[in-house]
Design a protein around this motif. Structure first.
Motif, PDB file in Angstrom:
ATOM      1  N   ILE A 162      -1.856  34.324  10.576  1.00  0.00           N
ATOM      2  CA  ILE A 162      -0.624  33.933  11.244  1.00  0.00           C
ATOM      3  C   ILE A 162       0.397  33.580  10.177  1.00  0.00           C
ATOM      4  O   ILE A 162       0.085  32.871   9.233  1.00  0.00           O
ATOM      5  CB  ILE A 162      -0.855  32.747  12.203  1.00  0.00           C
ATOM      6  CG1 ILE A 162      -1.807  33.173  13.319  1.00  0.00           C
ATOM      7  CG2 ILE A 162       0.462  32.264  12.772  1.00  0.00           C
ATOM      8  CD1 ILE A 162      -2.136  32.078  14.287  1.00  0.00           C
ATOM      9  N   ARG A 163       1.589  34.098  10.353  1.00  0.00           N
ATOM     10  CA  ARG A 163       2.662  33.875   9.387  1.00  0.00           C
ATOM     11  C   ARG A 163       3.872  33.286  10.102  1.00  0.00           C
ATOM     12  O   ARG A 163       4.047  33.445  11.298  1.00  0.00           O
ATOM     13  CB  ARG A 163       3.064  35.187   8.714  1.00  0.00           C
ATOM     14  CG  ARG A 163       1.928  35.906   8.020  1.00  0.00           C
ATOM     15  CD  ARG A 163       1.601  35.217   6.711  1.00  0.00           C
ATOM     16  NE  ARG A 163       0.577  35.956   6.008  1.00  0.00           N
ATOM     17  CZ  ARG A 163      -0.595  35.468   5.692  1.00  0.00           C
ATOM     18  NH1 ARG A 163      -0.906  34.240   5.998  1.00  0.00           N
ATOM     19  NH2 ARG A 163      -1.472  36.197   5.047  1.00  0.00           N
ATOM     20  N   ASP A 164       4.713  32.611   9.328  1.00  0.00           N
ATOM     21  CA  ASP A 164       5.965  32.052   9.858  1.00  0.00           C
ATOM     22  C   ASP A 164       7.105  32.599   9.013  1.00  0.00           C
ATOM     23  O   ASP A 164       7.129  32.398   7.803  1.00  0.00           O
ATOM     24  CB  ASP A 164       5.924  30.528   9.806  1.00  0.00           C
ATOM     25  CG  ASP A 164       7.061  29.886  10.581  1.00  0.00           C
ATOM     26  OD1 ASP A 164       7.871  30.626  11.184  1.00  0.00           O
ATOM     27  OD2 ASP A 164       7.135  28.650  10.573  1.00  0.00           O
ATOM     28  N   SER A 165       8.004  33.306   9.658  1.00  0.00           N
ATOM     29  CA  SER A 165       9.120  33.928   8.958  1.00  0.00           C
ATOM     30  C   SER A 165      10.432  33.314   9.444  1.00  0.00           C
ATOM     31  O   SER A 165      10.581  33.029  10.628  1.00  0.00           O
ATOM     32  CB  SER A 165       9.115  35.436   9.244  1.00  0.00           C
ATOM     33  OG  SER A 165      10.342  36.025   8.908  1.00  0.00           O
ATOM     34  N   LYS A 166      11.373  33.128   8.538  1.00  0.00           N
ATOM     35  CA  LYS A 166      12.679  32.587   8.925  1.00  0.00           C
ATOM     36  C   LYS A 166      13.415  33.540   9.863  1.00  0.00           C
ATOM     37  O   LYS A 166      14.159  33.112  10.738  1.00  0.00           O
ATOM     38  CB  LYS A 166      13.525  32.309   7.690  1.00  0.00           C
ATOM     39  CG  LYS A 166      13.020  31.150   6.866  1.00  0.00           C
ATOM     40  CD  LYS A 166      13.899  30.888   5.662  1.00  0.00           C
ATOM     41  CE  LYS A 166      13.343  29.725   4.854  1.00  0.00           C
ATOM     42  NZ  LYS A 166      14.142  29.450   3.654  1.00  0.00           N
ATOM     43  N   THR A 167      13.184  34.837   9.704  1.00  0.00           N
ATOM     44  CA  THR A 167      13.890  35.819  10.543  1.00  0.00           C
ATOM     45  C   THR A 167      13.120  36.195  11.805  1.00  0.00           C
ATOM     46  O   THR A 167      13.707  36.373  12.859  1.00  0.00           O
ATOM     47  CB  THR A 167      14.189  37.112   9.742  1.00  0.00           C
ATOM     48  OG1 THR A 167      12.956  37.630   9.235  1.00  0.00           O
ATOM     49  CG2 THR A 167      15.144  36.827   8.601  1.00  0.00           C
ATOM     50  N   ASP A 168      11.777  36.305  11.713  1.00  0.00           N
ATOM     51  CA  ASP A 168      10.974  36.766  12.849  1.00  0.00           C
ATOM     52  C   ASP A 168      10.245  35.652  13.595  1.00  0.00           C
ATOM     53  O   ASP A 168       9.650  35.895  14.634  1.00  0.00           O
ATOM     54  CB  ASP A 168       9.939  37.789  12.373  1.00  0.00           C
ATOM     55  CG  ASP A 168      10.580  39.006  11.741  1.00  0.00           C
ATOM     56  OD1 ASP A 168      11.682  39.390  12.181  1.00  0.00           O
ATOM     57  OD2 ASP A 168       9.978  39.580  10.799  1.00  0.00           O
ATOM     58  N   GLY A 169      10.251  34.447  13.055  1.00  0.00           N
ATOM     59  CA  GLY A 169       9.511  33.354  13.670  1.00  0.00           C
ATOM     60  C   GLY A 169       8.028  33.484  13.381  1.00  0.00           C
ATOM     61  O   GLY A 169       7.615  34.111  12.419  1.00  0.00           O
TER      62      GLY A 169
END
Length: 122
Positions: free
Chosen positions: A1-8
């Motif tokens: 699981i990843r957290d991206s500033k653009t994709d959430g």
């Protein structure tokens, strides 16, 4: 699981498959089940060592007339729903499982993940 500033929040390498029949869903679930990590411990001969999440986005289209008084064309009616199935690896007491080495590290990581999930839910 990843957290991206653009994709959430997103799941890396996630696949999405369109299916038309329940049997196709069953085949995908069976295939996914064979890819799950399992190992033997003193408490469980086939202990799940991974979490699994399956999200079903269901669309039911082309319903027959529900009410004859409706002016809208029934072929345009759609019902959409989302069902998420979650199977979590169980928490473990290291002494009871008899786990050592990499199995012990797995158990510790499983417990950490469940602890964090508990904090998120509460």
């Amino acid at each position: 699981i990843r957290d991206s500033k653009t994709d959430g929040v997103y799941v890396q390498n996630l696949s999405s498959v369109e299916v038309k029949k329940p049997s196709e869903v069953s085949e995908l679930m069976d295939s996914a089940s064979t890819k799950r990590a399992t190992a033997s411990t003193h408490m469980n001969a086939v202990s799940s060592r991974s979490h699994a999440i399956c999200t079903l986005d269901v669309t039911i289209a082309s319903l027959e007339d529900i009410d004859d008084d409706e002016e809208e064309d029934s072929s345009e009616i759609q019902i959409r729903s989302k069902l998420t199935l979650v199977d979590l690896a169980g928490s473990e007491r290291i002494k009871r499982t008899g786990a050592e080495g990499s199995r012990m590290k797995e158990g510790i990581n499983i417990n950490k993940g469940l602890f964090v999930l508990g904090q998120v839910v509460s």
